[in-house]
Write a protein that holds these residues in place. Structure first.
Motif, PDB file in Angstrom:
ATOM      1  N   ALA A  84       0.828  -1.214   0.000  1.00 51.11           N
ATOM      2  CA  ALA A  84       0.000   0.000   0.000  1.00 51.11           C
ATOM      3  C   ALA A  84       0.860   1.261   0.000  1.00 51.11           C
ATOM      4  O   ALA A  84       0.612   2.197  -0.769  1.00 51.11           O
ATOM      5  N   LEU A  85       1.884   1.299   0.847  1.00 47.17           N
ATOM      6  CA  LEU A  85       2.683   2.510   0.989  1.00 47.17           C
ATOM      7  C   LEU A  85       3.639   2.720  -0.175  1.00 47.17           C
ATOM      8  O   LEU A  85       3.890   3.860  -0.586  1.00 47.17           O
ATOM      9  N   LYS A  86       4.175   1.634  -0.727  1.00 50.09           N
ATOM     10  CA  LYS A  86       5.051   1.796  -1.891  1.00 50.09           C
ATOM     11  C   LYS A  86       4.249   2.231  -3.117  1.00 50.09           C
ATOM     12  O   LYS A  86       4.748   2.986  -3.950  1.00 50.09           O
ATOM     13  N   LEU A  87       3.024   1.759  -3.217  1.00 49.01           N
ATOM     14  CA  LEU A  87       2.144   2.225  -4.294  1.00 49.01           C
ATOM     15  C   LEU A  87       1.829   3.702  -4.092  1.00 49.01           C
ATOM     16  O   LEU A  87       1.802   4.488  -5.052  1.00 49.01           O
ATOM     17  N   LEU A  88       1.631   4.098  -2.848  1.00 48.00           N
ATOM     18  CA  LEU A  88       1.362   5.500  -2.524  1.00 48.00           C
ATOM     19  C   LEU A  88       2.543   6.388  -2.884  1.00 48.00           C
ATOM     20  O   LEU A  88       2.380   7.453  -3.485  1.00 48.00           O
ATOM     21  N   GLU A  89       3.747   5.942  -2.561  1.00 49.36           N
ATOM     22  CA  GLU A  89       4.939   6.748  -2.815  1.00 49.36           C
ATOM     23  C   GLU A  89       5.301   6.833  -4.298  1.00 49.36           C
ATOM     24  O   GLU A  89       6.079   7.692  -4.697  1.00 49.36           O
ATOM     25  N   ARG A  90       4.746   5.950  -5.113  1.00 46.40           N
ATOM     26  CA  ARG A  90       5.027   6.004  -6.553  1.00 46.40           C
ATOM     27  C   ARG A  90       4.508   7.295  -7.183  1.00 46.40           C
ATOM     28  O   ARG A  90       4.946   7.686  -8.255  1.00 46.40           O
ATOM     29  N   ARG A  91       3.584   7.942  -6.518  1.00 49.99           N
ATOM     30  CA  ARG A  91       3.078   9.218  -7.035  1.00 49.99           C
ATOM     31  C   ARG A  91       4.177  10.271  -7.081  1.00 49.99           C
ATOM     32  O   ARG A  91       4.120  11.209  -7.869  1.00 49.99           O
ATOM     33  N   GLU A  92       5.188  10.114  -6.206  1.00 45.54           N
ATOM     34  CA  GLU A  92       6.241  11.124  -6.124  1.00 45.54           C
ATOM     35  C   GLU A  92       7.238  11.023  -7.265  1.00 45.54           C
ATOM     36  O   GLU A  92       8.038  11.930  -7.476  1.00 45.54           O
TER      37      GLU A  92
END
Length: 290
Positions: A84-92
């Motif tokens: 979940a968090l690595k998918l979230l950070e991919r936005r950056e």
């Protein structure tokens, strides 16, 4: 005053920061592992500081989008915190060019970019994710079922042109194989113990992954009377399962998606093609028509 397109980007970035802050805060509250809880709180604090930075630029308030917070909380619960968090950070990943435009105007932007691109990723990598620990068990069960059942069902389907017969045979074989795989996984985990892995849970993950894949693959044979459309749907389901699983692993473990996808697809469908040929040979030589 900043040009309108750039201001829109700043507002979008500000929105992302407040969303991320609430996501990390929510996860830190439900996290039981104290080490993980501290890491999540640290990242949440960084996201809040980033939000305040963008707020000074835009001079506007933003509220977190609750549906995004709920979505990522559900992903963390059922697919693992790391995913979940690595998918979230991919936005950056796409924000680098925008940040660089602001380095000269706002020196603080460089610090924020470095935190976004390096520090937070390091913190996420430090998380202890139990679901990810058992990813090997899911690989074992799912991959074995895909290889064995696509091959077996293809061979049987060509030998016996009765869809229900193929489905029942595949279901019996799949359930029996899942029990066997679960037992083997338990013994393997006992013989080669890994830190944080419970052999019984490892076996359970393996068996469930195998059964789930079995149902996915044999299901089409109970929907059609003839084997051809059932086979086509089975292969479509196998492709979908391979794509989804490899996407999950590529995100959660930072592994190359396309390389893993090609490798798993070649093995699965290579075995199916060979089995299809064997089934055709058996049917032709023995004149079977059931």
């Amino acid at each position: 005053m900043r040009p309108r397109p750039q201001m829109n980007k700043a507002l979008r970035q500000q929105q992302n920061e407040i969303d991320d802050y609430l996501i990390y805060t929510a996860l830190s509250r439900i996290e039981k592992d104290q080490k993980n809880k501290k890491i999540l709180k640290d990242i949440a604090a960084e996201e809040k500081r980033h939000y305040e930075f963008w707020k000074k630029i835009t001079r506007k308030e933003r509220k977190a989008r609750r549906w995004i917070v709920v979505l990522y909380a559900l992903m963390a619960r059922y697919l693992g915190t790391s995913f979940a968090l690595k998918l979230l950070e991919r936005r950056e990943e796409g924000a680098e060019e925008f940040y660089r435009e602001l380095f000269d105007i706002y020196p603080e932007a460089k610090t924020i970019y470095e935190q976004e691109s390096h520090h937070e990723k390091l913190l996420i990598d430090m998380l202890s994710d139990r679901k990810l620990l058992y990813a090997g068990a899911i690989v074992l069960g799912m991959n074995d079922a895909l290889v064995e059942l696509t091959g077996t069902l293809s061979g049987i389907a060509l030998a016996f042109d009765k869809s229900a017969l193929v489905g029942i045979t595949g279901l019996i074989m799949g359930i029996a194989a899942s029990l066997s795989m679960a037992g083997s996984a338990y013994l393997e985990s006992k013989e080669s113990p890994a830190e944080g892995i419970d052999p019984a849970v490892y076996a359970l993950y393996t068996g469930i992954a195998y059964i789930f894949t079995t149902i996915l693959l044999v299901g089409p044979f109970f929907l059609f009377e003839t084997t051809l459309p059932a086979l086509l749907l089975m292969f479509a389901a196998a492709v979908a399962a391979i794509v989804l699983y490899n996407f999950y692993i590529s995100v959660a473990r930072d592994q190359p998606f396309w390389k893993r996808l090609k490798e798993m697809s070649l093995i699965t469908f290579g075995v199916a093609l060979v089995s299809f040929g064997i089934g055709y040979t058996v049917r032709t030589w023995f004149g079977i028509d059931i």
